[in-house]
Design an enzyme around this catalytic site. Sequence first.
Site, PDB file in Angstrom:
ATOM      1  N   HIS A 197      -8.013  -1.274  -2.266  1.00 36.22           N
ATOM      2  CA  HIS A 197      -7.469  -1.295  -3.636  1.00 36.22           C
ATOM      3  C   HIS A 197      -8.034  -2.445  -4.461  1.00 36.22           C
ATOM      4  O   HIS A 197      -7.394  -3.512  -4.558  1.00 36.22           O
ATOM      5  CB  HIS A 197      -5.951  -1.461  -3.575  1.00 36.22           C
ATOM      6  CG  HIS A 197      -5.216  -0.268  -3.071  1.00 36.22           C
ATOM      7  ND1 HIS A 197      -4.732   0.732  -3.887  1.00 36.22           N
ATOM      8  CD2 HIS A 197      -4.893   0.089  -1.809  1.00 36.22           C
ATOM      9  CE1 HIS A 197      -4.126   1.643  -3.163  1.00 36.22           C
ATOM     10  NE2 HIS A 197      -4.208   1.290  -1.887  1.00 36.22           N
ATOM     11  N   GLU A 249      -8.000  -2.763  -7.545  1.00 40.71           N
ATOM     12  CA  GLU A 249      -7.112  -2.972  -8.704  1.00 40.71           C
ATOM     13  C   GLU A 249      -5.938  -3.902  -8.378  1.00 40.71           C
ATOM     14  O   GLU A 249      -5.228  -4.325  -9.276  1.00 40.71           O
ATOM     15  CB  GLU A 249      -6.608  -1.614  -9.240  1.00 40.71           C
ATOM     16  CG  GLU A 249      -5.532  -0.922  -8.415  1.00 40.71           C
ATOM     17  CD  GLU A 249      -6.028  -0.303  -7.105  1.00 40.71           C
ATOM     18  OE1 GLU A 249      -7.230  -0.425  -6.794  1.00 40.71           O
ATOM     19  OE2 GLU A 249      -5.206   0.287  -6.389  1.00 40.71           O
ATOM     20  N   CYS A 264      -8.278   4.812  -2.393  1.00 40.04           N
ATOM     21  CA  CYS A 264      -7.269   5.116  -1.376  1.00 40.04           C
ATOM     22  C   CYS A 264      -6.866   6.604  -1.408  1.00 40.04           C
ATOM     23  O   CYS A 264      -7.654   7.442  -0.988  1.00 40.04           O
ATOM     24  CB  CYS A 264      -6.090   4.164  -1.525  1.00 40.04           C
ATOM     25  SG  CYS A 264      -5.199   3.988   0.025  1.00 40.04           S
TER      26      CYS A 264
HETATM   27  N1  GLN Z   1      -2.123   7.138   3.077  1.00 43.47           N
HETATM   28  C1  GLN Z   1      -1.996   7.565   1.731  1.00 43.47           C
HETATM   29  C2  GLN Z   1      -2.423   9.021   1.577  1.00 43.47           C
HETATM   30  O1  GLN Z   1      -2.871   9.643   2.442  1.00 43.47           O
HETATM   31  C3  GLN Z   1      -2.821   6.713   0.799  1.00 43.47           C
HETATM   32  C4  GLN Z   1      -2.223   5.346   0.654  1.00 43.47           C
HETATM   33  C5  GLN Z   1      -2.633   4.638  -0.612  1.00 43.47           C
HETATM   34  O2  GLN Z   1      -3.140   5.227  -1.573  1.00 43.47           O
HETATM   35  N2  GLN Z   1      -2.326   3.373  -0.669  1.00 43.47           N
HETATM   36  O3  GLN Z   1      -2.333   9.526   0.523  1.00 43.47           O
END
Ligand code: GLN
Length: 194
Positions: free
Chosen positions: A177, A179, A83
Amino acid sequence: MKLGVLDVQGDVTEHVRSLEAAVGSLGLDADVVAVRTPGSIGSLSALVIPGGESTTVGKLMREYRLDRAVLEVAESIPIFGTCAGMVLLSREGDNLKEGQSLLGLMDALVLRNAYGRQRESFEAELDIPVLGGGVFPGVFIRAPAFERVWGGCECLCEHGGKVVLARQGDILASAFHPELTCDTRLHEYFLEMI
Ligand code: GLN
C-alpha cells in the site's frame, strides 16, 4: 485532466491524497476525483483501484457495471491496482472465493492472502529499481502476491520469492500500500505513464 480513484470500497481517501501529492511534485495540471459510476470512468486520464476486499469490490463492480467500464478504458489509460486492486487486475487466481471474478488485465497468477491472515500483516523495505535509489516502505496488509507472471507482465519488485510489484503496458499492480506512506514515488511513476 482528471485522475480517478475507484470509490467502491477501501482506502480511497488515502489514494486521493497520494495522487494529489504526486500531481504537485510532478507539476501536473490535474484534478483527482473519486469515481463510482461507469459514466465517470470514460473521461479519466488514469485510474487507481484501491485496496479493500477484492471479493466485495469485484461484486460491487459487477453489480454497478463498473467492470465493463474499466475494461473499456484499459487500452487507453494507465490503471494502478493496489492490494485488492492487484487481485482484480489478474488473469488467474489461487485462493479466490468461490465465484470471484477477475478483470484479467495482467498475465499473472495471483495468490490471495499470500502472506497469511490479517495478523500476519507486516512492513518491509523494498528495493524497486525503476524508482531509482533508496528503499521503498512496503506496507503489506493481508496482501496478495503474484506467484507467476508471463506474457507482457514484467516483475518490478520481489519480496519473499513472490512478485509484489508488476507492470504490463500501462497497467501497474502492487501487493503493498504506497498510499499508506508519505513516499509518493510510486504514484509519480504511475502518473508518468499518462
Ligand atoms: N486480502 C484482501 C483481498 O483479497 C486484500 C487486502 C487489502 O487490500 N489490504 O481482497
